[in-house]
Scaffold this active site. Structure first.
Site, PDB file in Angstrom:
ATOM      1  N   GLU A  93       0.812  -1.230   0.000  1.00 51.51           N
ATOM      2  CA  GLU A  93       0.000   0.000   0.000  1.00 51.51           C
ATOM      3  C   GLU A  93       0.838   1.268   0.000  1.00 51.51           C
ATOM      4  O   GLU A  93       0.518   2.220  -0.710  1.00 51.51           O
ATOM      5  CB  GLU A  93      -0.947   0.029   1.217  1.00 51.51           C
ATOM      6  CG  GLU A  93      -2.243  -0.715   1.024  1.00 51.51           C
ATOM      7  CD  GLU A  93      -2.089  -2.216   1.187  1.00 51.51           C
ATOM      8  OE1 GLU A  93      -0.977  -2.653   1.533  1.00 51.51           O
ATOM      9  OE2 GLU A  93      -3.072  -2.933   0.974  1.00 51.51           O
TER      10      GLU A  93
ATOM     11  N   HIS B  15     -10.140  -5.503  10.814  1.00 45.77           N
ATOM     12  CA  HIS B  15     -10.766  -5.326   9.508  1.00 45.77           C
ATOM     13  C   HIS B  15     -12.092  -4.595   9.583  1.00 45.77           C
ATOM     14  O   HIS B  15     -12.900  -4.685   8.663  1.00 45.77           O
ATOM     15  CB  HIS B  15     -10.997  -6.700   8.841  1.00 45.77           C
ATOM     16  CG  HIS B  15      -9.728  -7.345   8.361  1.00 45.77           C
ATOM     17  ND1 HIS B  15      -8.811  -7.899   9.216  1.00 45.77           N
ATOM     18  CD2 HIS B  15      -9.228  -7.498   7.114  1.00 45.77           C
ATOM     19  CE1 HIS B  15      -7.794  -8.381   8.521  1.00 45.77           C
ATOM     20  NE2 HIS B  15      -8.013  -8.159   7.242  1.00 45.77           N
TER      21      HIS B  15
END
Lengths: 377, 394
Positions: free
Chosen positions: A90, A159
């Protein structure tokens, strides 16, 4: 009960003829329904078709057709130069996206979920958000960061976080969060066309939900203005603000509250930054009560900002303290019963009728409000 | 230093008499003589996964004199910034580049303004190399309207988009993925240009650098990663920070070249080589062996982690300006007096620019709220006193 009494005293003369809710107005006899997923996919498709500078990058956006199938079919249509599968890095690929935006391209960077955006947050904030300011307008960054945000189902603490308030606190970013298909199409198209960095917070659980859309929404030029909230349901007793999935919950709660004679006005924020303080304040000045709903952590959250804004601008109009309904102040647990407790449910929103404002203040209201009402209306 | 004077073979017969006559006609401050001269770099290049370019560099009197002038200007500018900082006219951070001028100057000689450069916070000279003016530098350092970022950026945030200079970044290492993104955009746009992403030996250990390098190699991006190895990441010597300080080799599958960063001609040769490579074969790493005379920033004396002998030793033996001065003199391209005159001119230019910068006003208070967005959409922004200080963003 007392709330109903107040309503009767205010009387018919103050009761507005409720205009057609904009969604109703756009119903045609052949109202089409599309899922949020289809809405996002078509928005990406149209914007890529209209502007060759728009390209997509992210994990699994290409050959896998998108981790949540949002980018389905786009690799086949636009080729590997415009739909790029990235390695699981990322920080690296977000920096590359921002650099491409510096040069003038229009990247749409997908985070598989916004939890992973934390790996790249330096590029979102320091490389993207602040560049136009630091360069006094030389370097604008027309990039969109999109992906699912907030809680899904059973995915656990790492998450499930909602990043709306983190990103929305940063000047230089625009932060959008769609609820239905119309929002998804209009806001994503607006985001891609916008010359500034936009954080686009979707919701995994909404991807499969269908909503009716008008022909206007389906038109390729359809865009929703950034920075404007939408009043999804008009009411006069309490303002409920929400975004993303919570809009659906707020609307359902409003239906239930209606049966108890509480007419809630539901505002779909759509834009977390810039926040539509005008619409929120105008609504609170009408209803005199505010409840903010969000999925994310309560401390320093979106509701906290909305509360502060209303206290600053419309304090005299508040008949009761502002109420915040937010996710539980704990990391997201896995067990289904605990997870249910960690995220607001419709019952939590309905509970507002039990709080002070609706009971003990009501009698005072009937006298004071009548006076206020004549001044304000 | 081994210097060999090799006449360019193509003009051998025609130019037999040239050197003497042109030497005579060259006795003016800035030469426009472009007679090719070939000069050898101080040391040969060391390569990794590629064949090193030749150490014989083609140059000409005009270029050498331009090197001298530009580096003298940069040197003088940085020293002047030191004084301004001590006089408290410059605030916050100020990272000076004196000693490293050859990298900025040699790179510009090998590329065009269509190629992109991005660097970290030691960016004053890189900005000037891209065409930035002294006024823009000093005014920005002092936070004035005439600054390149209108006073809103400061020392670490110089930009010049019309010359493809993308800053000026304060977060160590962030500029490398950004630079690879610029390279991506150049390839996407089929511009046939490259990006030079500069970083230091300190930043060389950043994970995001390797992430970006991996993607650049996978996607064949025309990205040239340039490690300006001045051997110290702030106060930490390279051997204390990197298990392998052979930065030109750290790309593994990506080729690399080690270059004497104090030799402007070597830098030029390396950048020319790298540009050709990147356009055809994707990323390449250049390690510039260089040195900064100042400490990391103005708050660092620079002598607690290195000896004064080391600093003065480099100044005596490897100073980039002295190297070019010796070249110019030994090739009879200018006299000592002419070079000294150039230095005097440059000093005056710097002083004039500072005086002009001091005249420039500070930004208007309304500038607090400008450029937050490219398109403000009428959003409201607030100052510390939300009732008094607020603005609608255009």
């Amino acid at each position: 009960m007392l709330a109903i009494a107040r309503q009767r005293i205010l009387g018919q003369s103050f009761q507005k003829i409720r205009p057609a809710v904009s969604v109703l107005r756009s119903y045609s006899s052949a109202a089409k329904k599309i899922t949020v997923r289809e809405a996002l996919n078509s928005a990406l498709d149209e914007e890529m078709s209209a502007d060759p500078k728009v390209f997509l990058m992210g994990e699994e956006v290409g050959e896998y057709q998108g981790a949540y199938k949002i980018t389905k079919g786009l690799l086949e249509k636009y080729g590997p130069e415009r739909v790029l599968d990235t390695p699981i890095t990322e920080a690296g690929f977000t920096g590359i996206g921002v650099g491409a935006a510096y040069y003038g391209l229009k990247p749409v960077v997908e985070f598989m979920t916004f939890n992973f955006s934390m790996q790249a947050i330096d590029h979102i904030i320091n490389s993207a958000a602040k560049s136009n300011y630091m360069s006094a307008g030389q370097i604008s960054v027309p990039i969109v960061f999109r992906g699912p945000n907030g809680a899904a189902a059973g995915v656990g603490a790492q998450h499930s976080q909602c990043y709306a308030s983190w990103y929305a606190s940063c000047p230089g970013l625009k932060v959008l969060s769609p609820y239905n298909s119309e929002d998804a199409r209009g806001l994503l198209k607006a985001a891609i066309r916008d010359p500034d960095p936009v954080v686009f917070l979707e919701n995994e659980l909404l991807y499969g939900e269908s909503f009716p859309v008008s022909d206007e929404v389906l038109d390729s030029s359809f865009c929703i203005p950034i920075g404007k909230a939408k009043i999804e349901r008009e009411g006069k007793d309490v303002t409920i603000t929400a975004f993303s999935k919570m809009v659906g919950y707020a609307l359902k709660a409003a239906e239930i509250l209606e049966k108890d004679g509480i007419h809630a006005e539901v505002i779909n924020l759509r834009s977390i930054r810039p926040l539509d303080r005008t619409t929120i304040n105008a609504s609170v000045r009408k209803t005199n009560r505010l409840v903010t709903v969000e999925e994310g952590f309560p401390q320093h959250g979106v509701g906290a900002e909305i509360c502060a804004s209303v206290v600053e601008e419309s304090f005299a109009y508040l008949d009761a303290p502002v109420e915040r309904i937010a996710g539980a102040d704990v990391p997201m647990p896995y067990a289904a019963n605990l997870e249910r407790m960690a995220v607001p449910q419709i019952e939590d929103i309905i509970q507002i009728q039990e709080s002070e404002g609706y009971n003990s203040f009501a009698f005072v209201d009937t006298v004071v409000c009548a006076g206020n009402a004549s001044v304000n209306n | 230093m081994a210097l060999s004077y090799l006449r360019s073979s193509s003009s051998r017969s025609a130019n037999l008499l040239r050197p003497l006559s042109s030497a005579a006609s060259l006795r003016r401050p800035i030469s426009t003589d472009t007679t090719p001269i070939t000069i050898e770099t101080s040391v040969p290049f060391t390569s990794h996964q590629c064949e090193a370019p030749s150490r014989s560099v083609e140059t000409n009197p005009s270029e050498l004199l331009t090197f001298f002038r530009d580096m003298a200007l940069m040197r003088r500018m940085e020293i002047a910034a030191d004084s301004l900082y001590k006089a408290k006219l410059i605030r916050g951070f100020c990272h000076l580049y004196d000693g490293q001028e050859a990298v900025a100057v040699g790179m510009e000689a090998a590329i065009t303004k269509k190629d992109c450069i991005i660097t970290a916070y030691r960016d004053h000279c890189t900005f000037v190399g891209r065409g930035g003016t002294l006024l823009e530098v000093f005014a920005e350092l002092m936070g004035r309207q005439a600054g390149c970022s209108k006073g809103k950026g400061g020392s670490m945030h110089f930009y010049k988009k019309d010359s493809n200079f993308y800053g000026g970044h304060g977060i160590v290492g962030a500029q490398v993925p950004l630079g690879c993104g610029l390279a991506f955009a150049q390839k996407y746009s089929k511009d046939e240009s490259v990006t030079f992403a500069l970083y230091g030996d300190g930043a060389a250990n950043q994970g995001q650098l390797f992430e970006a390098l991996n993607i650049s190699a996978l996607w064949d991006l025309p990205a040239i990663l340039v490690c300006e190895n001045n051997h110290y990441g702030m106060g930490t010597a390279e051997w204390r920070a990197a298990k392998s300080p052979a930065y030109y080799k750290r790309g593994d599958y990506v080729p690399g070249l080690k270059v004497d960063g104090m030799d402007a001609l070597a830098v030029k040769q390396a950048c020319k080589f790298a540009k050709e490579h990147a356009l055809k074969n994707g990323p390449i790493i250049l390690e510039m062996d260089t040195y900064r005379y100042h400490g990391h920033s103005m708050s660092d004396p620079g002598s607690t982690y290195r000896t004064r002998d080391e600093i003065s030793g480099i100044r005596q033996e490897r100073d980039p300006i002295e190297r070019v001065r010796k070249l110019v003199l030994s090739h009879d391209l200018a006299t000592e007096k002419e070079l000294k005159d150039i230095e005097k001119e440059v000093r005056k230019e710097v002083d004039d620019a500072i005086a002009q910068a001091k005249e420039s006003p500070m930004p208007e208070p309304s500038e607090l709220f400008s450029n937050v967005y490219a398109k403000g959409l009428g959003a409201e922004s607030f100052g510390a006193d939300r009732k008094e200080v607020r603005a609608t963003l255009a």
